[in-house]
Design a protein around this motif. Structure first.
Motif, PDB file in Angstrom:
ATOM      1  N   LEU A 198       0.834  -1.203   0.000  1.00  0.00           N
ATOM      2  CA  LEU A 198       0.000   0.000   0.000  1.00  0.00           C
ATOM      3  C   LEU A 198       0.873   1.260   0.000  1.00  0.00           C
ATOM      4  O   LEU A 198       1.991   1.261   0.538  1.00  0.00           O
ATOM      5  N   ASN A 199       0.346   2.336  -0.563  1.00  0.00           N
ATOM      6  CA  ASN A 199       1.007   3.628  -0.395  1.00  0.00           C
ATOM      7  C   ASN A 199       0.630   4.225   0.965  1.00  0.00           C
ATOM      8  O   ASN A 199      -0.142   3.637   1.729  1.00  0.00           O
ATOM      9  N   ASP A 200       1.177   5.388   1.268  1.00  0.00           N
ATOM     10  CA  ASP A 200       0.967   5.971   2.595  1.00  0.00           C
ATOM     11  C   ASP A 200      -0.502   6.304   2.848  1.00  0.00           C
ATOM     12  O   ASP A 200      -1.009   6.132   3.967  1.00  0.00           O
ATOM     13  N   ALA A 201      -1.188   6.791   1.815  1.00  0.00           N
ATOM     14  CA  ALA A 201      -2.599   7.134   1.995  1.00  0.00           C
ATOM     15  C   ALA A 201      -3.420   5.894   2.297  1.00  0.00           C
ATOM     16  O   ALA A 201      -4.320   5.929   3.159  1.00  0.00           O
ATOM     17  N   GLY A 202      -3.147   4.810   1.592  1.00  0.00           N
ATOM     18  CA  GLY A 202      -3.868   3.566   1.849  1.00  0.00           C
ATOM     19  C   GLY A 202      -3.582   3.025   3.237  1.00  0.00           C
ATOM     20  O   GLY A 202      -4.476   2.494   3.910  1.00  0.00           O
ATOM     21  N   PHE A 203      -2.340   3.158   3.689  1.00  0.00           N
ATOM     22  CA  PHE A 203      -1.989   2.726   5.039  1.00  0.00           C
ATOM     23  C   PHE A 203      -2.804   3.509   6.065  1.00  0.00           C
ATOM     24  O   PHE A 203      -3.342   2.928   7.024  1.00  0.00           O
ATOM     25  N   LYS A 204      -2.900   4.825   5.874  1.00  0.00           N
ATOM     26  CA  LYS A 204      -3.688   5.651   6.804  1.00  0.00           C
ATOM     27  C   LYS A 204      -5.156   5.220   6.803  1.00  0.00           C
ATOM     28  O   LYS A 204      -5.810   5.201   7.864  1.00  0.00           O
ATOM     29  N   ASP A 205      -5.671   4.863   5.629  1.00  0.00           N
ATOM     30  CA  ASP A 205      -7.066   4.432   5.553  1.00  0.00           C
ATOM     31  C   ASP A 205      -7.279   3.121   6.300  1.00  0.00           C
ATOM     32  O   ASP A 205      -8.323   2.923   6.936  1.00  0.00           O
ATOM     33  N   VAL A 206      -6.307   2.212   6.227  1.00  0.00           N
ATOM     34  CA  VAL A 206      -6.417   0.973   7.008  1.00  0.00           C
ATOM     35  C   VAL A 206      -6.403   1.295   8.490  1.00  0.00           C
ATOM     36  O   VAL A 206      -7.195   0.745   9.273  1.00  0.00           O
ATOM     37  N   CYS A 207      -5.522   2.189   8.908  1.00  0.00           N
ATOM     38  CA  CYS A 207      -5.475   2.572  10.326  1.00  0.00           C
ATOM     39  C   CYS A 207      -6.827   3.097  10.799  1.00  0.00           C
ATOM     40  O   CYS A 207      -7.249   2.834  11.929  1.00  0.00           O
ATOM     41  N   ALA A 208      -7.514   3.840   9.916  1.00  0.00           N
ATOM     42  CA  ALA A 208      -8.796   4.431  10.288  1.00  0.00           C
ATOM     43  C   ALA A 208      -9.945   3.439  10.218  1.00  0.00           C
ATOM     44  O   ALA A 208     -10.994   3.666  10.833  1.00  0.00           O
TER      45      ALA A 208
END
Length: 366
Positions: A225-235
């Protein structure tokens, strides 16, 4: 040889390889005295499944064209990085991925997954005395105690999941097949989100798939995942998640590696990060990364996230690895290096304990 065989056939094939000295004898005493290894990612099944087939994207056929078919036809003994002959001296648990290239989607991608799954089931049938399927950590413990390699089926790149009527059935089929972990994307885009070659995060469908995977007891994997996708998983995620094969970006700036904030998020979520042996992810200066290059990643993950996050995610059979880690039975040298630099307890946790504890935490939440 057909896909299905009797136990007698499998035993005869194993006996023949024992006589030829290809397979070592099963280790007496089960896991006692053997180095424990829990590797979160390899691509060995794809190399076996797609050898000699240039119609499959991903480069396996071209990469392995010089290797005779007979040397890429079995998990027991082959010219890949990982074989049962090489894992036998260890108490080894391996996550075997079905890698789905970006270029295929939907039904075509699902057909590739089914091809890899059939190879997995074929090999389980051929080597019952050497290889055991595992869906739980109790299964892993039993396999290692019996002197067998434990295998967990995973997926890398879920491009067969699209926002259509087939998605729910395919999610159910993954669970029924024993898939324990799914990497949401590869490097590009699919219906779930965007990999590290792109900039967008998860789609709405991707966020719903995170929740559906969790409901089925399948671990969400954020590697690629890119950084944005990682943040979305965290959320979105409500359970611990993994970066099955990603290193420290502060040490090597490749976007496939994890920034410090991502390592801390994994630690806070109860997740793990698997140390990737890919040369390009280990060093920006050495074509053949050195032991010190690898230890710098170990040191940084320990500093940024603590000693409970670091695991192994070799990426064997999916990349070029340092010469001193090729093939897989060379990992004992890495354990010795980590133990000498950081202590035996840290080495044991990185090699086995952290991954096992992570999967056990997930079992308690299903």
């Amino acid at each position: 040889m057909g896909l299905f065989m009797t136990l007698e056939d499998a035993s005869a094939e194993e006996a023949a390889l024992l006589r030829e000295g290809v397979l070592p004898k099963a280790a007496p005493g089960g896991a006692a005295g053997r180095l424990r290894v829990f590797d979160l990612h390899c691509d060995t099944l794809d190399r076996l499944a797609f050898h000699g087939d240039p119609t499959v994207p991903g480069g396996f056929a071209a990469h392995d064209a010089p290797i005779p078919a007979a040397r890429m036809s079995s998990l027991a003994d082959n010219d890949a990085h990982i074989s049962l002959a090489r894992t036998a001296p260890f108490a080894w648990c391996q996550c075997f991925a079905a890698f789905i290239p970006d270029q295929v989607r939907g039904d075509e991608a699902w057909a590739l997954f089914e091809r890899v799954r059939r190879v997995w089931e074929r090999e389980l049938g051929r080597w019952p005395g050497r290889l055991a399927p595992a869906r739980s950590m109790a299964d892993v413990d039993a396999a290692l105690a019996a002197g067998r390699t434990a295998g967990l089926l995973t997926v890398e790149g879920a491009s067969f999941l699209e926002d259509d009527a087939a998605a729910e059935g395919r999610l159910d089929a993954l669970a029924e097949a024993g898939v324990r972990m799914v990497t949401l994307t590869w490097n590009g885009r699919n219906a779930l989100g965007s990999g590290n070659d792109t900039a967008d995060g998860l789609t709405g469908f991707g966020r719903s798939c995170v929740r559906e995977l969790e409901l089925r007891g399948i671990i969400v994997d954020v590697s690629h995942l890119n950084d944005a996708g990682f943040k979305d998983v965290c959320a979105t995620a409500t359970q611990p998640f993994a970066a099955s094969h990603s290193n420290a970006r502060a040490v090597c700036g490749h976007p496939r590696n994890l920034a410090d904030w991502q390592l801390r998020e994994l630690a806070d979520a109860g997740g793990v990060a698997g140390l990737n042996f890919c040369r390009d992810f280990l060093s920006e200066t050495h074509a053949d990364p050195t032991p010190d290059d690898v230890l710098r990643h170990v040191d940084h993950v320990l500093e940024a996230a603590g000693e409970d996050v670091l695991a192994l995610g070799s990426d064997y059979d999916g990349c070029d690895v340092p010469s001193w880690l090729d093939p897989c039975d060379q990992v004992g040298g890495l354990h010795a290096l980590i133990a000498s630099r950081f202590g035996r307890e840290v080495a044991d946790k990185a090699f086995f304990g952290n991954a096992r504890a992570f999967f056990e935490r997930l079992e308690g939440q299903v």
